[in-house]
Design an enzyme around this catalytic site. Structure first.
Site, mmCIF file in Angstrom:
data_model
loop_
_atom_site.group_PDB
_atom_site.id
_atom_site.type_symbol
_atom_site.label_atom_id
_atom_site.label_comp_id
_atom_site.label_asym_id
_atom_site.label_seq_id
_atom_site.Cartn_x
_atom_site.Cartn_y
_atom_site.Cartn_z
ATOM 1 N N PHE A 292 -15.459 -8.230 70.751
ATOM 2 C CA PHE A 292 -16.165 -7.025 70.315
ATOM 3 C C PHE A 292 -15.245 -5.811 70.450
ATOM 4 O O PHE A 292 -14.629 -5.609 71.485
ATOM 5 C CB PHE A 292 -17.432 -6.830 71.162
ATOM 6 N N GLN A 293 -15.140 -5.031 69.398
ATOM 7 C CA GLN A 293 -14.306 -3.826 69.344
ATOM 8 C C GLN A 293 -12.837 -4.106 69.619
ATOM 9 O O GLN A 293 -12.140 -3.302 70.213
ATOM 10 C CB GLN A 293 -14.851 -2.742 70.282
ATOM 11 N N MET B 161 -6.657 22.103 44.444
ATOM 12 C CA MET B 161 -5.326 21.580 44.148
ATOM 13 C C MET B 161 -5.406 20.406 43.174
ATOM 14 O O MET B 161 -4.557 20.251 42.298
ATOM 15 C CB MET B 161 -4.623 21.171 45.448
ATOM 16 N N GLU C 186 -12.933 10.776 66.702
ATOM 17 C CA GLU C 186 -11.593 10.568 67.252
ATOM 18 C C GLU C 186 -10.489 11.168 66.380
ATOM 19 O O GLU C 186 -9.416 11.492 66.873
ATOM 20 C CB GLU C 186 -11.326 9.084 67.496
ATOM 21 N N LYS D 23 -8.890 -3.314 79.207
ATOM 22 C CA LYS D 23 -9.866 -2.844 80.195
ATOM 23 C C LYS D 23 -9.606 -3.406 81.586
ATOM 24 O O LYS D 23 -9.680 -2.686 82.578
ATOM 25 C CB LYS D 23 -11.277 -3.220 79.733
#
Ligand SMILES: Cc1ncc(C[n+]2csc(CCOP(=O)(O)OP(=O)(O)O)c2C)c(N)n1
Lengths: 163, 574
Positions: free
Chosen positions: B118-119, B484, B56, B168
């Protein structure tokens, strides 16, 4: 310098945390913060007391204005304004202390709003300094509990904050 | 007036319809439980194309790169919980650089919110400090208007990412679909036009200047004001510098361009910044990487005019004399008009003396490097990249030395060609951003300049490139170090290279091949140009060019942290 900032904002879930999150993320002080809906239920009015240099306070007002849900911001301390805070303070008040305590409350124009065998609960409004002074006047041992709302402010006369 | 009026649609149908109404071409995303209904609707139509990334973070960077390269809104779709948290780095990256993006995230069903389902994560809470605004939509009847608001907020005023979190169950609820044509918010009214009195004052200051300087940032690129800027700079005959974010805002090959300024800016740009008497700052924000120590900067007296869409960017780090809040191209139009209308010209004599001084600074040749080296110099690779691509490629980069060399040595003549994470400095940005940039510009030449450490942060997107046939050219400046970091350790930490060596590197050629691409190892200076020419001839192939470069090379000039902008370390001083 102490500043009292008034904010009109959309009365939406999360709006408060956007404001408080802004203060903590950018390291600005909050001395007190109060918020409640206005006569128009879709809008809330918030008062924040903060301290900071002129530059910091300028940034604070700009950053507040940048929040999408903020409708208007004004630094009340820039001009004439009135400021009030409510304090409820529970003090020891045994039989022999009662009279003294009542007199003290009267001097500060406080009201005793609850009484028990050995306590008084006093309601006091005024600007923050007056409430501080009342606390200072009492013997520290006499104070059982204090709760303060934080300051609310409004401009004097024709100075108004509305959409 | 509502444009569309139909029978009841589900929330999922509404979301897709909204995206269609907005003319969204691509959605960069990754599916999961909370967004299954949305994916189902995506499946049933073909107007909005979905690009399946491999992580993602890649979705957010790709949407971001798409936006930067096209001036359209980048859209990204992720599931609840880990889907959103993975996207956060990408969202914060876009936020720091003011990139218009809309992120749609799934959320657990309304009834489960707050129960550690959940999630479940508080997506609105987690992203609040790194979005322009965000919404949790609990009522399907508010869905279309909220998405409209999201696009409106993302693109107007100072742009930025906006997240819409959708539980959802809301994607299954039904309501009538109206897509509002216009939206107005009483709490949000960005200014467009600059205050005319301020514009007049600015013109006066500019005309009186003896040692003027024009300093422009990402705001010029984002607001598409390059044409106005170029006209203004040419009309005045003043020197111009761009920030890292502003490169391409003014043509880099033009003689009035002094190069980039800042921590790794050119000697002439930084000296002119410090010594000018009138500074015109446009769409830039005087940040720490640009002007260094503000107290040091303030030691030289100068008058500052600052044009920016965001009032909070003005007088934040540096006090300015003439603030002008407004949409940059509109303000520049006003400035140009006023200059043309007046009879007064800039002070030619003073200007000539100022250019003599600047040319003397230029004479330091601050970007020189050893051209006779037997080991590949990274600067040389970028110079050749510029030549081989005719200076007209879209170049994305990751973060580190390679980023600075790309900024210094690739001369961007046009805006939206240079795509990098300037504000957040996100390693891993380059490859997914290149995917988005290429999707926005089919047929364009796209190169990703990276380092062996950065590229490994979003390497999985090589697979996405294969799936969507994105013929990106990866220019890996492989110095086997987090260069760097190593440079700072060399300068400021007594050469103690703590954890900055990249051990156990993969064989990048085989790795590219493993993903179905072409990989080429280049380890001799003489092979650099032929390898680049061959790679860019391959219009349909992704080529991973692994250049083994000088491990000890440093980026110069350098303004050490906390120092003034004119207190540069130059290569010859070491
Ligand atoms: C996600 C992330 N983690 C850490 C850093 C700190 N950092 C800045 S530059 C750099 C080294 C980059 O190394 P490489 O990609 O090999 O590029 P080089 O500097 O060698 O060109 C690191 C670790 C960062 N910018 N981003």
């Amino acid at each position: 310098m102490r500043h009292i900032i008034s904010i009109l904002l959309e009365n939406e879930a999360g709006a408060l945390s956007r404001v408080s999150g802004l203060f903590s993320a950018r390291g600005y002080n909050i001395e007190s913060l109060t918020v409640a809906p206005t006569e128009d239920a879709s809008m809330s009015r918030m008062t924040i007391v903060t301290t900071g240099s002129e530059d910091v306070v300028e940034q604070i007002t700009k950053q507040l204005n940048k929040l999408i849900e903020v409708v208007k911001v004004v630094d009340l301390s820039e001009a004439e304004h009135i400021e009030r805070e409510l304090m409820l303070i529970k003090v020891r008040a045994s039989v022999k202390e009662r009279e003294d305590m009542k007199r003290m409350a009267d001097i500060f124009r406080g009201r005793v709003i609850d009484v028990s065998d050995n306590t008084y609960t006093i309601e006091l409004t005024g600007d923050c300094r007056k409430l501080d002074a009342f606390i200072q006047t009492l013997d520290a041992g006499a104070i059982i509990e204090t709760v303060r709302t934080g300051a609310s402010g409004i401009g004097r006369g024709n100075r108004v904050l509305r959409v | 007036m509502d444009r569309v009026r139909t029978a009841e649609l589900t929330g999922a149908e509404i979301v897709i319809r909204c995206l269609q109404e907005e003319g969204v071409e691509y959605v960069f995303g990754y599916p999961g439980g909370a967004v299954l209904y949305l994916y189902d609707e995506l499946f049933k139509q073909d107007k909005v194309k979905h690009v399946l990334v491999r992580h993602e973070q890649g979705a957010a960077h790709a949407a971001d790169g798409y936006s930067r390269a096209s001036n359209k809104v980048g859209v990204c779709l992720v599931t609840s919980g880990p889907g959103v948290t993975n996207a956060v780095t990408g969202i914060a990256t876009a936020y720091m650089d003011s990139i218009p993006m809309v992120i749609i995230s799934g959320q657990v069903p309304t009834a489960a919110i707050g129960l550690d389902a959940f999630q479940e994560v508080d997506a609105v809470g987690i992203t609040r400090p790194c979005v322009k605004h965000n919404f949790l939509v609990k009522d399907v009847r508010l869905l279309a208007a909220t998405i409209k608001k999201a696009f409106y907020l993302a693109t107007t005023g100072r742009p930025g990412p906006v997240l819409v979190d959708i539980p959802k169950d809301v994607t299954t609820h039904k309501t009538e679909f109206h897509y509002p044509e216009e939206i107005s918010l009483r709490s949000y009214n960005p200014v467009r036009k600059g205050h005319s009195g301020q514009v007049k004052k600015a013109v006066q200051l500019l005309l009186e200047a003896k040692r003027p300087m024009i300093y422009t940032g990402g705001g010029v690129v984002l607001s598409n004001a390059s044409a106005q800027l170029t006209a203004l700079v040419r009309q005045l005959g003043f020197p111009c510098t761009n920030t890292l974010m502003g490169l391409g805002g003014y043509p880099a090959t033009d003689k009035q361009f002094l190069g980039m300024l800042g921590m790794h800016g050119t000697y002439e740009a930084n000296m002119a910044m410090q010594n000018c008497d009138v500074l015109l700052a446009i769409g830039a924000r005087f940040d720490d990487r640009v002007i260094g120590n503000p107290q040091h900067f303030a030691q030289n007296p100068r008058k500052i005019v600052h044009i920016d869409i965001d009032p909070s960017s003005i007088s934040k780090r540096v006090k300015v004399d003439v603030p002008i809040v407004g949409h940059v191209p509109d303000v520049l139009d006003d400035l140009i008009k006023l200059l043309r209308a007046g009879a007064q010209q800039p002070d030619a004599q003073a200007l000539a003396a100022w250019w003599t001084q600047i040319d003397e600074w230029r004479g330091r040749d601050c970007l020189k490097y050893d051209r006779t080296s037997k080991i590949i110099k990274p600067q040389f690779v970028i110079e050749k990249l510029w030549e081989v691509t005719g200076g007209d490629a879209i170049v994305t980069s990751d973060v580190g030395q390679h980023q600075m060399w790309a900024a210094q040595f690739y001369k961007f003549d046009k805006p939206r060609r240079w795509i990098n994470s300037g504000g957040l400095g996100t390693m891993g940005f380059g490859l997914p951003a290149a995917m988005g940039a290429r999707m926005a510009n089919p047929g364009a030449t796209v190169a990703c300049v990276t380092g062996e450490s950065s590229i490994q942060m979003c390497l999985q997107e090589l697979s996405t490139c294969k799936q969507y046939r994105l013929p990106i050219k990866i220019i890996n400046l492989n110095n086997r170090y987090m260069g760097m970091v190593r440079q700072w350790q060399e300068f400021f930490h007594g050469n103690r290279y703590s954890e900055s060596y990249m051990d156990a590197l993969p064989d990048f050629v085989k790795l590219a091949e493993g993903y179905g691409h072409r990989g080429v190892l280049v380890d001799k200076p003489a092979d650099v140009e032929p390898a680049l020419r061959d790679a860019f001839k391959r219009k349909d192939e992704l080529v991973f060019l692994d250049f083994l470069t000088d491990q000890t090379e440093n980026v110069f000039p350098m303004v050490p942290g906390g120092k003034g902008i004119s207190e540069m370390i130059l290569a010859e001083e070491l």
